[in-house]
Design an enzyme around this catalytic site. Structure first.
Site, PDB file in Angstrom:
ATOM      1  N   GLY A  44      28.804   3.394 -12.006  1.00 38.32           N
ATOM      2  CA  GLY A  44      29.020   4.502 -12.937  1.00 38.32           C
ATOM      3  C   GLY A  44      30.247   5.337 -12.642  1.00 38.32           C
ATOM      4  O   GLY A  44      30.350   6.469 -13.111  1.00 38.32           O
ATOM      5  N   GLN A  45      31.195   4.785 -11.883  1.00 36.13           N
ATOM      6  CA  GLN A  45      32.402   5.549 -11.562  1.00 36.13           C
ATOM      7  C   GLN A  45      33.343   5.568 -12.767  1.00 36.13           C
ATOM      8  O   GLN A  45      33.664   4.508 -13.324  1.00 36.13           O
ATOM      9  CB  GLN A  45      33.109   4.923 -10.348  1.00 36.13           C
ATOM     10  CG  GLN A  45      34.354   5.695  -9.915  1.00 36.13           C
ATOM     11  CD  GLN A  45      34.969   5.138  -8.624  1.00 36.13           C
ATOM     12  OE1 GLN A  45      34.493   4.133  -8.088  1.00 36.13           O
ATOM     13  NE2 GLN A  45      36.016   5.783  -8.150  1.00 36.13           N
ATOM     14  N   SER A  46      33.789   6.762 -13.159  1.00 37.24           N
ATOM     15  CA  SER A  46      34.680   6.871 -14.318  1.00 37.24           C
ATOM     16  C   SER A  46      36.080   7.350 -13.947  1.00 37.24           C
ATOM     17  O   SER A  46      37.000   7.225 -14.753  1.00 37.24           O
ATOM     18  CB  SER A  46      34.074   7.817 -15.360  1.00 37.24           C
ATOM     19  OG  SER A  46      33.929   9.121 -14.839  1.00 37.24           O
ATOM     20  N   HIS A  99      35.316  10.356  -4.975  1.00 37.73           N
ATOM     21  CA  HIS A  99      34.817  11.736  -5.052  1.00 37.73           C
ATOM     22  C   HIS A  99      33.336  11.763  -4.725  1.00 37.73           C
ATOM     23  O   HIS A  99      32.586  10.844  -5.040  1.00 37.73           O
ATOM     24  CB  HIS A  99      35.076  12.349  -6.425  1.00 37.73           C
ATOM     25  CG  HIS A  99      34.669  11.487  -7.585  1.00 37.73           C
ATOM     26  ND1 HIS A  99      35.410  10.401  -7.992  1.00 37.73           N
ATOM     27  CD2 HIS A  99      33.599  11.544  -8.416  1.00 37.73           C
ATOM     28  CE1 HIS A  99      34.820   9.826  -9.028  1.00 37.73           C
ATOM     29  NE2 HIS A  99      33.704  10.493  -9.305  1.00 37.73           N
ATOM     30  N   ASP A 156      32.727  20.571 -11.409  1.00 41.29           N
ATOM     31  CA  ASP A 156      32.822  19.512 -12.410  1.00 41.29           C
ATOM     32  C   ASP A 156      32.930  20.144 -13.796  1.00 41.29           C
ATOM     33  O   ASP A 156      32.254  21.121 -14.102  1.00 41.29           O
ATOM     34  CB  ASP A 156      31.588  18.606 -12.319  1.00 41.29           C
ATOM     35  CG  ASP A 156      31.774  17.281 -13.043  1.00 41.29           C
ATOM     36  OD1 ASP A 156      31.809  16.244 -12.370  1.00 41.29           O
ATOM     37  OD2 ASP A 156      31.896  17.290 -14.293  1.00 41.29           O
TER      38      ASP A 156
HETATM   39  P1  AMP Z   1      32.247   9.665 -11.857  1.00 38.93           P
HETATM   40  O1  AMP Z   1      31.581   9.318 -13.161  1.00 38.93           O
HETATM   41  O2  AMP Z   1      31.361   9.501 -10.669  1.00 38.93           O
HETATM   42  O3  AMP Z   1      33.566   8.931 -11.703  1.00 38.93           O
HETATM   43  O4  AMP Z   1      32.542  11.207 -11.916  1.00 38.93           O
HETATM   44  C1  AMP Z   1      33.694  11.742 -12.481  1.00 38.93           C
HETATM   45  C2  AMP Z   1      33.414  13.187 -12.746  1.00 38.93           C
HETATM   46  O5  AMP Z   1      34.622  13.845 -12.988  1.00 38.93           O
HETATM   47  C3  AMP Z   1      32.512  13.445 -13.979  1.00 38.93           C
HETATM   48  O6  AMP Z   1      31.345  14.127 -13.564  1.00 38.93           O
HETATM   49  C4  AMP Z   1      33.404  14.285 -14.877  1.00 38.93           C
HETATM   50  O7  AMP Z   1      32.684  15.272 -15.582  1.00 38.93           O
HETATM   51  C5  AMP Z   1      34.368  14.883 -13.882  1.00 38.93           C
HETATM   52  N1  AMP Z   1      35.656  15.293 -14.435  1.00 38.93           N
HETATM   53  C6  AMP Z   1      36.474  14.582 -15.232  1.00 38.93           C
HETATM   54  N2  AMP Z   1      37.570  15.274 -15.523  1.00 38.93           N
HETATM   55  C7  AMP Z   1      37.452  16.462 -14.883  1.00 38.93           C
HETATM   56  C8  AMP Z   1      38.282  17.629 -14.790  1.00 38.93           C
HETATM   57  N3  AMP Z   1      39.475  17.722 -15.416  1.00 38.93           N
HETATM   58  N4  AMP Z   1      37.841  18.664 -14.029  1.00 38.93           N
HETATM   59  C9  AMP Z   1      36.652  18.601 -13.392  1.00 38.93           C
HETATM   60  N5  AMP Z   1      35.833  17.514 -13.433  1.00 38.93           N
HETATM   61  C10 AMP Z   1      36.233  16.467 -14.185  1.00 38.93           C
END
Ligand code: AMP
Length: 113
Positions: free
Chosen positions: A92-94, A99, A30
């Site tokens: 909290g999915q962004s 994943h 991450d």
């Molecule tokens: P979520 O909030 O569960 O959707 O998790 C998304 C995750 O993706 C977060 O922990 C971010 O830090 C991670 N993330 C976003 N962009 C990248 C990237 N380019 N490379 C690695 N991790 C990323």
């Protein structure tokens, strides 16, 4: 589904610190780690979220968890670890590409915020 940053990582259009790849999934560190070890395990098939899976996806979901468990071992998380799948706005999915977060290397709090 719309393309996401994870789709771009799978296609190697943007860099990532990859720790595992096979025909079904990719795992990489991450970019904003929340623990000493914070790896994301993602399916290559672009499923939006855990809310979108069907029973047909069971083998794939099992594979993601098995890969995460194997990575926990190889990354030295002998004292324990946590798998997290955030789903949807309240979860909290962004990033709209399913994943599994693998977190470890410190004592993790509970309950989550
Ligand atoms: P979520 O909030 O569960 O959707 O998790 C998304 C995750 O993706 C977060 O922990 C971010 O830090 C991670 N993330 C976003 N962009 C990248 C990237 N380019 N490379 C690695 N991790 C990323």
């Amino acid at each position: 589904m719309a393309d996401t940053i994870f789709g771009r990582i799978i296609r190697r259009e943007i860099p990532a610190r990859v720790v595992h790849e096979d025909e079904l999934c990719l795992a990489f560190h991450d970019v904003a780690p929340q623990a000493p070890v914070h790896v994301l395990v993602i399916p290559k098939r672009p499923i939006v979220s855990l809310a979108d899976v069907t029973s047909d996806d069971s083998p794939l979901l099992g594979h993601l968890v098995t890969v995460a468990s194997t990575l926990a071992r190889t990354l030295g998380l002998a004292d324990g670890f946590r798998l997290v799948v955030n789903c949807g706005r309240d979860g909290g999915q962004s990033v709209d590409h399913l994943h599994v977060h693998l977190l470890g290397g410190r004592r993790l709090g509970w309950p989550p915020g």
